[in-house]
Design an enzyme around this catalytic site. Structure first.
Site, mmCIF file in Angstrom:
data_model
loop_
_atom_site.group_PDB
_atom_site.id
_atom_site.type_symbol
_atom_site.label_atom_id
_atom_site.label_comp_id
_atom_site.label_asym_id
_atom_site.label_seq_id
_atom_site.Cartn_x
_atom_site.Cartn_y
_atom_site.Cartn_z
ATOM 1 N N GLU A 1 19.637 20.086 15.980
ATOM 2 C CA GLU A 1 18.992 20.148 14.714
ATOM 3 C C GLU A 1 17.463 20.100 14.247
ATOM 4 O OE1 GLU A 1 22.348 18.195 13.005
ATOM 5 O OE2 GLU A 1 20.553 16.484 12.830
ATOM 6 N N CYS B 1 10.432 17.697 11.857
ATOM 7 C CA CYS B 1 11.209 16.454 12.481
ATOM 8 C C CYS B 1 12.086 17.229 13.379
ATOM 9 C CB CYS B 1 11.834 15.833 11.693
ATOM 10 S SG CYS B 1 13.118 14.296 12.706
ATOM 11 N N CYS C 1 22.634 11.504 22.837
ATOM 12 C CA CYS C 1 21.993 10.157 22.511
ATOM 13 C C CYS C 1 22.553 9.818 23.330
ATOM 14 C CB CYS C 1 21.256 9.722 20.856
ATOM 15 S SG CYS C 1 20.222 8.347 21.655
ATOM 16 N N CYS D 1 22.874 3.901 18.287
ATOM 17 C CA CYS D 1 22.454 3.520 16.869
ATOM 18 C C CYS D 1 23.792 2.950 16.276
ATOM 19 C CB CYS D 1 21.368 3.127 16.273
ATOM 20 S SG CYS D 1 19.812 3.343 17.677
ATOM 21 N N CYS E 1 23.873 5.795 13.433
ATOM 22 C CA CYS E 1 23.400 7.366 12.974
ATOM 23 C C CYS E 1 24.264 7.572 13.483
ATOM 24 C CB CYS E 1 21.720 7.082 14.638
ATOM 25 S SG CYS E 1 21.504 8.520 15.265
ATOM 26 N N CYS F 1 19.538 11.879 11.151
ATOM 27 C CA CYS F 1 19.524 12.802 12.016
ATOM 28 C C CYS F 1 20.621 12.760 12.505
ATOM 29 C CB CYS F 1 18.852 11.797 12.635
ATOM 30 S SG CYS F 1 18.929 11.592 14.483
HETATM 31 S S1 SF4 Z 1 18.797 6.269 15.924
HETATM 32 FE FE1 SF4 Z 1 19.858 7.668 17.343
HETATM 33 S S2 SF4 Z 1 18.637 9.600 17.941
HETATM 34 FE FE2 SF4 Z 1 17.321 7.341 17.839
HETATM 35 S S3 SF4 Z 1 17.881 5.958 19.390
HETATM 36 FE FE3 SF4 Z 1 19.036 5.450 17.493
HETATM 37 S S4 SF4 Z 1 21.195 6.561 18.476
HETATM 38 FE FE4 SF4 Z 1 19.707 7.627 18.980
#
Ligand code: SF4
Length: 356
Positions: free
Chosen positions: A95, A108, A115, A119, A122, A336
């Protein structure tokens, strides 16, 4: 014997394309003409490259393909934020978000499918890591929006799905293609690469000649909380990250911006603000505060405007330049990885096409 697989010509930087042309017995200056068709005219077929001889067009078509992204969903928020979901050649999807703010129109970009860093706040990390995006898939997002929006896009931030420094080889090429006047022609100072704190990659950035901006996602100022929110901190603890950032600045890198997602009752105390101010002063960094945007299935809450204002005021009292960015596009799952996550829940990994 099987014919060698054709490569995506959009994965090549201008210099790489010149070298390819030389190896094909062609004049290297043709590379600029090819870039003109790829990035200025947005051609989608080698046959359209009419400034090249028929022979060269056929040679190119015999060796390369023209990578393109397929738009499968678009959503527009009441605040003007727009989100685009693209299907890639292998059925994965990523996206891209278009964020208007005053005179700025920021794009963005995603750099990975999913990923690795998971996190806790996220959506991108929720479904794990699938693969790196190629330079063509990264620049393709910018090219698509430049071509289709008809708007003047002012800034490009590598802050979508994925950790850009974990895919540095491809991100570096994408930055070069986007920066080249023969490519997308975007000034380096209009591009920002973000990192969650990939310490070894800071060294690579130090050696990178384009003066792009660097943004460090901090989100917590103690190892205890950062370990919980950002598992990468267990590998590269806070002090190590801050030292790496100091090294980057000493080496002549541009100013760093610290990103800090404010989460209610978790990292929004005055002590947290003091810790953040201390790091910001050490790095002479600006701070971008972002109000946490709720993600379905996650436990965190958005702070109230008064809580945000109190946190920002404390930073300012500590002489830190802080900007408060309200979460944009929460009605279209613009944080995100959220839209891609919703697609996965609904359709599995292969979205069947544009949603009505
Ligand atoms: S915020 Fe999301 S995209 Fe960024 S490093 Fe952490 S898990 Fe990965």
């Amino acid at each position: 014997m099987e014919a060698p697989q054709k490569r995506d010509i959009r994965n090549l930087t201008l210099e790489e394309l010149k070298a390819e042309l030389e190896a094909m017995g062609e004049r290297p200056f043709r590379a600029a003409q090819i870039f003109d068709w790829l990035y200025h005219k947005g051609a989608s077929d080698f046959a359209a490259f009419t400034s090249l001889s028929k022979g060269l067009r056929e040679k190119l078509a015999g060796r390369f393909v023209l990578g393109a992204l397929e738009l499968v969903d678009t959503r527009e928020s009441s605040d003007g934020t727009a989100k685009f979901l693209f299907r890639l050649g292998d059925g994965q999807h990523v996206e891209t978000v278009l964020i208007p703010a005053g005179k700025r129109l920021t794009v963005c970009l995603s750099t990975q499918v999913g990923c690795k860093f998971a996190c806790a706040f996220c959506a991108s990390g929720l479904h794990g890591f699938k693969r790196d995006l190629t330079p063509s898939e990264i620049t393709g997002q910018a090219l698509f929006l430049q071509k289709t929006s008809g708007l003047e896009l002012t800034n490009f931030v590598f802050m979508g799905m994925g950790e850009p420094l974990d895919n540095w080889v491809n991100v570096e090429k994408a930055l070069r293609i986007m920066n080249a006047p023969e490519g997308l022609g975007i000034a380096a100072r209009r591009m920002t690469v973000s990192t969650a704190g990939c310490v070894p990659a800071f060294k690579k950035l130090e050696a990178f000649d384009l003066q792009v901006n660097l943004s460090l996602s901090l989100h917590a100022v103690t190892d205890r909380l950062r370990d919980r929110l950002m598992p990468i901190n267990r590998r590269f603890p806070l002090e190590e990250v801050v030292r790496a950032a100091e090294g980057y600045i000493r080496s002549g890198g541009r100013m760093i911006t610290l990103e800090y997602i404010v989460i209610q009752d978790l990292n929004d105390s005055l002590d947290d603000a003091d810790g953040l101010a201390a790091i910001a002063r050490r790095l002479r960094a600006k701070v971008n505060l972002i109000a946490y945007s709720r993600v379905e299935g996650l436990e965190f809450e958005t702070p109230t405007p008064a809580e945000l204002a109190r946190f920002k005021r404390r930073l300012e009292e500590r002489k830190v330049n802080a900007t408060l960015r309200l979460s944009k596009g929460s009605d279209i799952a613009a944080a995100c990885g959220q839209l891609a996550g919703k697609f996965k829940e609904k359709h599995g990994t292969n979205p069947p096409g544009r949603e009505q």
